[in-house]
Enzyme design. Structure first.
Site, PDB file in Angstrom:
ATOM      1  N   TYR A 120       0.759  -1.167   0.352  1.00 20.11           N
ATOM      2  CA  TYR A 120      -0.158   0.017  -0.176  1.00 20.11           C
ATOM      3  C   TYR A 120       0.948   1.300  -0.020  1.00 20.11           C
ATOM      4  O   TYR A 120       0.714   2.235  -0.714  1.00 20.11           O
ATOM      5  CB  TYR A 120      -1.128  -0.159   1.215  1.00 20.11           C
ATOM      6  CG  TYR A 120      -1.954   1.022   1.295  1.00 20.11           C
ATOM      7  CD1 TYR A 120      -3.071   1.222   0.593  1.00 20.11           C
ATOM      8  CD2 TYR A 120      -1.596   1.980   2.485  1.00 20.11           C
ATOM      9  CE1 TYR A 120      -3.957   2.272   0.845  1.00 20.11           C
ATOM     10  CE2 TYR A 120      -2.542   3.020   2.591  1.00 20.11           C
ATOM     11  CZ  TYR A 120      -3.657   3.243   1.686  1.00 20.11           C
ATOM     12  OH  TYR A 120      -4.648   4.237   1.910  1.00 20.11           O
ATOM     13  N   LYS A 151       0.944   4.145  -2.910  1.00 15.94           N
ATOM     14  CA  LYS A 151       0.475   5.694  -2.253  1.00 15.94           C
ATOM     15  C   LYS A 151       1.540   6.591  -2.535  1.00 15.94           C
ATOM     16  O   LYS A 151       1.022   7.736  -3.261  1.00 15.94           O
ATOM     17  CB  LYS A 151       0.120   5.471  -1.009  1.00 15.94           C
ATOM     18  CG  LYS A 151      -1.399   4.842  -0.693  1.00 15.94           C
ATOM     19  CD  LYS A 151      -2.466   5.576  -1.396  1.00 15.94           C
ATOM     20  CE  LYS A 151      -3.684   5.041  -1.044  1.00 15.94           C
ATOM     21  NZ  LYS A 151      -4.850   5.756  -2.021  1.00 15.94           N
TER      22      LYS A 151
HETATM   23  P1  NAI Z   1     -13.662   3.374   1.995  1.00 16.97           P
HETATM   24  O1  NAI Z   1     -13.305   2.162   2.092  1.00 16.97           O
HETATM   25  O2  NAI Z   1     -14.490   3.975   2.909  1.00 16.97           O
HETATM   26  O3  NAI Z   1     -14.056   3.718   0.504  1.00 16.97           O
HETATM   27  C1  NAI Z   1     -13.425   3.102  -0.621  1.00 16.97           C
HETATM   28  C2  NAI Z   1     -14.606   3.007  -1.885  1.00 16.97           C
HETATM   29  O4  NAI Z   1     -13.918   2.557  -3.003  1.00 16.97           O
HETATM   30  C3  NAI Z   1     -15.541   1.789  -1.317  1.00 16.97           C
HETATM   31  O5  NAI Z   1     -16.944   2.316  -1.543  1.00 16.97           O
HETATM   32  C4  NAI Z   1     -15.262   0.802  -2.392  1.00 16.97           C
HETATM   33  O6  NAI Z   1     -16.467  -0.020  -2.787  1.00 16.97           O
HETATM   34  C5  NAI Z   1     -14.887   1.606  -3.550  1.00 16.97           C
HETATM   35  N1  NAI Z   1     -13.869   0.839  -4.382  1.00 16.97           N
HETATM   36  C6  NAI Z   1     -13.004  -0.185  -4.185  1.00 16.97           C
HETATM   37  N2  NAI Z   1     -12.281  -0.700  -5.164  1.00 16.97           N
HETATM   38  C7  NAI Z   1     -12.563  -0.061  -6.354  1.00 16.97           C
HETATM   39  C8  NAI Z   1     -12.427  -0.172  -7.763  1.00 16.97           C
HETATM   40  N3  NAI Z   1     -11.366  -1.050  -8.042  1.00 16.97           N
HETATM   41  N4  NAI Z   1     -13.074   0.757  -8.401  1.00 16.97           N
HETATM   42  C9  NAI Z   1     -13.953   1.571  -7.961  1.00 16.97           C
HETATM   43  N5  NAI Z   1     -14.171   1.652  -6.673  1.00 16.97           N
HETATM   44  C10 NAI Z   1     -13.848   0.829  -5.821  1.00 16.97           C
HETATM   45  O7  NAI Z   1     -12.055   4.055   1.968  1.00 16.97           O
HETATM   46  P2  NAI Z   1     -11.783   5.620   2.218  1.00 16.97           P
HETATM   47  O8  NAI Z   1     -11.496   5.638   3.796  1.00 16.97           O
HETATM   48  O9  NAI Z   1     -12.839   6.546   1.970  1.00 16.97           O
HETATM   49  O10 NAI Z   1     -10.593   5.972   1.490  1.00 16.97           O
HETATM   50  C11 NAI Z   1     -10.564   6.559   0.139  1.00 16.97           C
HETATM   51  C12 NAI Z   1      -9.131   7.089  -0.142  1.00 16.97           C
HETATM   52  O11 NAI Z   1      -8.273   7.440   0.667  1.00 16.97           O
HETATM   53  C13 NAI Z   1      -8.434   5.648  -0.544  1.00 16.97           C
HETATM   54  O12 NAI Z   1      -7.487   5.809  -1.640  1.00 16.97           O
HETATM   55  C14 NAI Z   1      -7.660   5.537   0.731  1.00 16.97           C
HETATM   56  O13 NAI Z   1      -6.630   4.487   0.506  1.00 16.97           O
HETATM   57  C15 NAI Z   1      -7.234   6.865   0.840  1.00 16.97           C
HETATM   58  N6  NAI Z   1      -6.947   7.054   2.324  1.00 16.97           N
HETATM   59  C16 NAI Z   1      -7.804   6.803   3.408  1.00 16.97           C
HETATM   60  C17 NAI Z   1      -7.511   7.134   4.697  1.00 16.97           C
HETATM   61  C18 NAI Z   1      -8.493   7.335   5.874  1.00 16.97           C
HETATM   62  O14 NAI Z   1      -7.971   7.603   6.862  1.00 16.97           O
HETATM   63  N7  NAI Z   1      -9.396   6.989   5.631  1.00 16.97           N
HETATM   64  C19 NAI Z   1      -6.049   7.383   5.128  1.00 16.97           C
HETATM   65  C20 NAI Z   1      -5.046   7.385   4.060  1.00 16.97           C
HETATM   66  C21 NAI Z   1      -5.422   7.422   2.525  1.00 16.97           C
END
Ligand code: NAI
Length: 724
Positions: A168, A172
């Site tokens: 990851y 990233k």
């Molecule tokens: P989350 O898990 O709540 O939402 C991610 C969404 O992406 C889900 O609805 C999922 O169905 C969708 N998804 C997964 N694979 C997919 C694909 N191949 N194509 C289209 N949709 C897909 O995650 P969150 O926390 O909202 O994270 C959003 C972004 O922020 C991610 O890239 C994550 O790595 C990054 N991030 C989040 C952090 C946090 O504290 N929440 C910290 C650092 C980075």
């Protein structure tokens, strides 16, 4: 209060928008008028499963509030399909439509030893490759509409590393690299790409964090940054931001001053690295490099040092470095510059000389009997001293903020047309101008032991002022105000489209002058001409106008670089002669912008015109105009010109303007109503009454062009002195 940020008429694609952060962005964009493509394949956090429910629900929420949205259920790995949905639904990938991409989260955390190929590949595929594919699919549309905003979602795990997240973290931080390059490539199309590293409560974090912490890390505290970065009013590009719990901070790179561990004529050893380790890692006086060019400049400096077989002994400079003022008096390693006739010719072409003009052939043809090197070539052996400034401890220069402000060049003899010159550079002074720091860099250039020329580079480092230094220096060679009258002579020359491409071959390789993306990063619409190229144009205009291209008459030049010039524009040099000083300013003819200001060139007196007797008469005419110019203008109401010759060659031109204002006298030709051509001796014979003017006219000693009747008015000008 300023207007709220609206996204009316914009098309925004949010990937992974079925939940977490993406959902928040989608809702916020929808609420502010954007048409939103809500992408989510509805998978679980390990990347498995699929469902359309997540995206549909967000679409419904947006529509319920009166917004516009459509769902897309494809994986980001099908980038084209996502973009097609935007085109099908809103069909306006034109001037008004906009897109933004945010990316989704899936995790396959494992300690590194247990990371399988599948764990690795899945994460790279979805996060890094998925971002690449979606962005690539959108790129040309953004390019065509000359607008786009892209947000890459990185992570603190990528920036700092995190146990169990090798796959990851790599993906990233890969996104940051991708974003940095897109920011450069997109700039000229107004496509901006920024990266965020959010911290937010999500379906993942809520299982490991206490509820009140999850509450304080709500995704809605991240969305406002994303919206601002995506708004057309935001000019941020290539930035990296940490964001969470309502706090936002920007990150940048820092580089220690470092230490050269290679020693002259010795191989570089690991022991030398070990011994210099503390200094290599010491962040005192660290710089903040913002582009790859900064790093290349240092490599370039090293190349020079290697070529000259001179290695910068950083340790000895370093010990005397305690701040800007301590930089004064420091010297750079001696620079050596070998050149042939080819460099002189290349430079002449670079500053616009052409074989079309017969009098320029002597600068372009090594077989010419009077083959000469242009005096302003004198900046070439010295110019690399500017990049050398980076090695002066205490100055801590950010090269992206460095502007070449002024230049002075003084010749002590004509430049040889080939040979080896050595230059010694010293920091003459460091000034605190409040908004920036000015460094005066003196460079003396020698041929053997003989001093050939002296340059003073005046460089301005934006934002580096305010260190409590002095504002002025006696060592500064200053610019001069222009005389308060119309110019005595004007020469216009069009630069070619490839002028900068040609000029850089003389040794200034700054990509700002050739690379459109680099120029765009500096805020220019296209690569700009080198200031020293315009400087060369202006100098040769003066040399032609007032010194018959005789390089031995060139003494010195001072200019201030006021504005940029784009290759292809015309340079208009306006000149005022005051004895042996030619004041000048250079403008872009098409825009009227002054590009070289406060400038002057000092010429050595012309031995053949030294002590012209007629000069005394004209000095008297000048005095009379100063005393009673107004009356003379009333009586004469004409512009009178003289061409004074010696040994059959015109050596001085005078213009007596008794038509405008209080009248004026100056050397040089201008549009006159009548022009008298006469030799210096015959002029004196006539004014002292020894030669009858009519006889002089009929014998051909005195020639008159233009309105001959105006001869009668001469008496008013030359009364008591002459009968002309
Ligand atoms: P989350 O898990 O709540 O939402 C991610 C969404 O992406 C889900 O609805 C999922 O169905 C969708 N998804 C997964 N694979 C997919 C694909 N191949 N194509 C289209 N949709 C897909 O995650 P969150 O926390 O909202 O994270 C959003 C972004 O922020 C991610 O890239 C994550 O790595 C990054 N991030 C989040 C952090 C946090 O504290 N929440 C910290 C650092 C980075």
């Amino acid at each position: 209060m300023s207007a709220p940020l609206s996204f009316d008429g914009r098309v925004v694609l949010v990937t992974g928008a079925g939940g977490g952060l993406g959902r928040e962005y989608a809702l916020a964009f929808g609420q502010r008028g954007a048409a939103v493509i809500v992408n989510d394949l509805g998978g679980d956090i390990k990347g498995g499963g699929r469902s359309s429910a997540a995206a549909d629900k967000v679409v419904e929420e947006i529509r319920a509030k009166g917004g516009k949205a459509v769902a897309n259920y494809d994986s980001v790995e099908d980038g084209e399909k996502l973009i097609q949905t935007a085109l099908d639904a809103f069909g306006r990938i034109g001037a008004v439509s906009r897109k933004v991409l945010a990316l989704k989260k899936i995790l396959r955390d494992r300690s590194f030893a247990r990371t399988s190929d599948a764990d690795w590949d899945l994460i790279q595929r979805v996060h890094l490759r998925g971002s690449f594919l979606v962005t690539r699919a959108a790129w040309n549309h953004m390019k065509n509409q000359k607008f786009g905003r892209i947000i890459m979602t990185s992570s603190a795990a990528g920036i700092y590393g995190n146990f169990g997240q090798a796959n990851y973290s790599a993906a990233k931080l890969g996104l940051l690299g991708l974003s940095n390059t897109l920011a450069i490539e997109g700039q000229k199309y107004s496509i901006h790409c920024n990266t965020i590293a959010p911290t937010a409560g999500s379906r993942l974090t809520e299982t490991v964090m206490p509820p009140d912490l999850v509450q304080s890390l709500r995704a809605e505290y991240v969305a406002p940054l994303v919206l601002w970065l995506c708004h057309e009013a935001c000019q941020e590009n290539g930035g990296l931001f940490e964001v969470g719990a309502g706090w936002i901070g920007k990150l940048r790179w820092e580089r220690s001053l470092g230490r050269t561990v290679r020693q002259k004529n010795k191989s570089m050893t690991p022991e030398a690295v070990r011994d210099a380790w503390n200094e290599i890692c010491d962040f005192t006086d660290a710089s903040k490099p913002a582009s790859i060019q900064v790093i290349l400049m240092f490599r370039y400096l090293q190349d020079i040092n290697t070529k000259e077989k001179l290695v910068l002994s950083c340790s000895c400079i370093r010990c005397c470095c305690v701040g800007q003022s301590s930089a004064v008096g420091q010297t750079l390693p001696e620079m050596s510059f070998s050149y042939t006739h080819m460099n002189c010719i290349l430079y002449a072409l670079g500053v616009g000389m052409s074989s079309r003009e017969p009098d320029q052939l002597k600068f372009l043809y090594e077989g010419h009997e009077d083959f000469s090197c242009l005096p302003t070539f004198g900046v070439i052996p010295a110019q690399s001293a500017m990049t050398g400034l980076g090695s002066i401890p205490g100055l801590n220069i950010d090269f992206t903020r460095l502007l070449h402000g002024e230049q002075y060049l003084e010749m002590f003899r004509a430049l040889p047309t080939s040979g080896t010159l050595t230059s010694r550079a010293t920091v003459a002074d460091v000034l605190d101008k409040g908004s920036g720091m000015v460094i005066l860099l003196d460079v003396h250039t020698y041929s053997g032991r003989e001093l050939v020329c002296y340059n003073q580079f005046s460089v301005f480092v934006v934002g580096a002022g305010g260190f409590g230094g002095k504002r002025k220096s006696q060592k500064a060679v200053v610019t001069a105000p222009l005389p308060d009258r119309a110019p005595d002579a004007v020469i216009v020359d069009q630069t070619s489209r490839d002028q900068a491409a040609l000029y850089r071959l003389s040794g200034d390789w700054n990509p700002l002058h050739i690379d459109p993306s680099f120029a765009a990063m500096g805020g220019f619409e296209s690569p700009i001409l080198h200031g020293l190229c315009s400087f060369g144009f202006a100098a040769r205009h003066v040399l032609k106008q007032y010194a018959a291209n005789d390089v031995s008459r060139f003494k010195s030049i001072k200019v201030r670089f006021a504005k940029p010039v784009y290759p292809g524009q015309s340079l208009q040099t306006e000149m005022w002669k005051e004895a042996n000083r030619i004041h000048l300013q250079c403008k872009v003819k098409e825009t009227g912008d002054v590009v070289l200001s406060g400038a002057y060139i000092d010429l050595h007196a012309d031995a053949s015109t030294d002590g012209l007797q007629s000069d005394l008469v004209f000095a008297e005419i000048g005095r009379r105009i100063r005393d009673a110019g107004h009356e003379l203008v009333k009586k004469v109401n004409a512009v009178l010109g003289w061409e004074i010759s010696k040994d059959g060659r015109t050596v001085r031109e005078w213009t007596v303007d008794l038509k405008t204002g209080r009248g004026s006298l100056h050397t040089g030709a201008s549009e006159a109503d009548v022009i008298f051509s006469v030799s210096d001796e015959d002029f004196m014979e006539v004014v002292t009454g020894k030669l009858n003017p009519q006889k002089a006219f009929f014998s051909g000693k005195l020639k008159v062009k233009g309105n001959i009747m105006l001869s009668q008015k001469l008496e008013a000008v030359l009364k008591d002195y002459a009968k002309l």
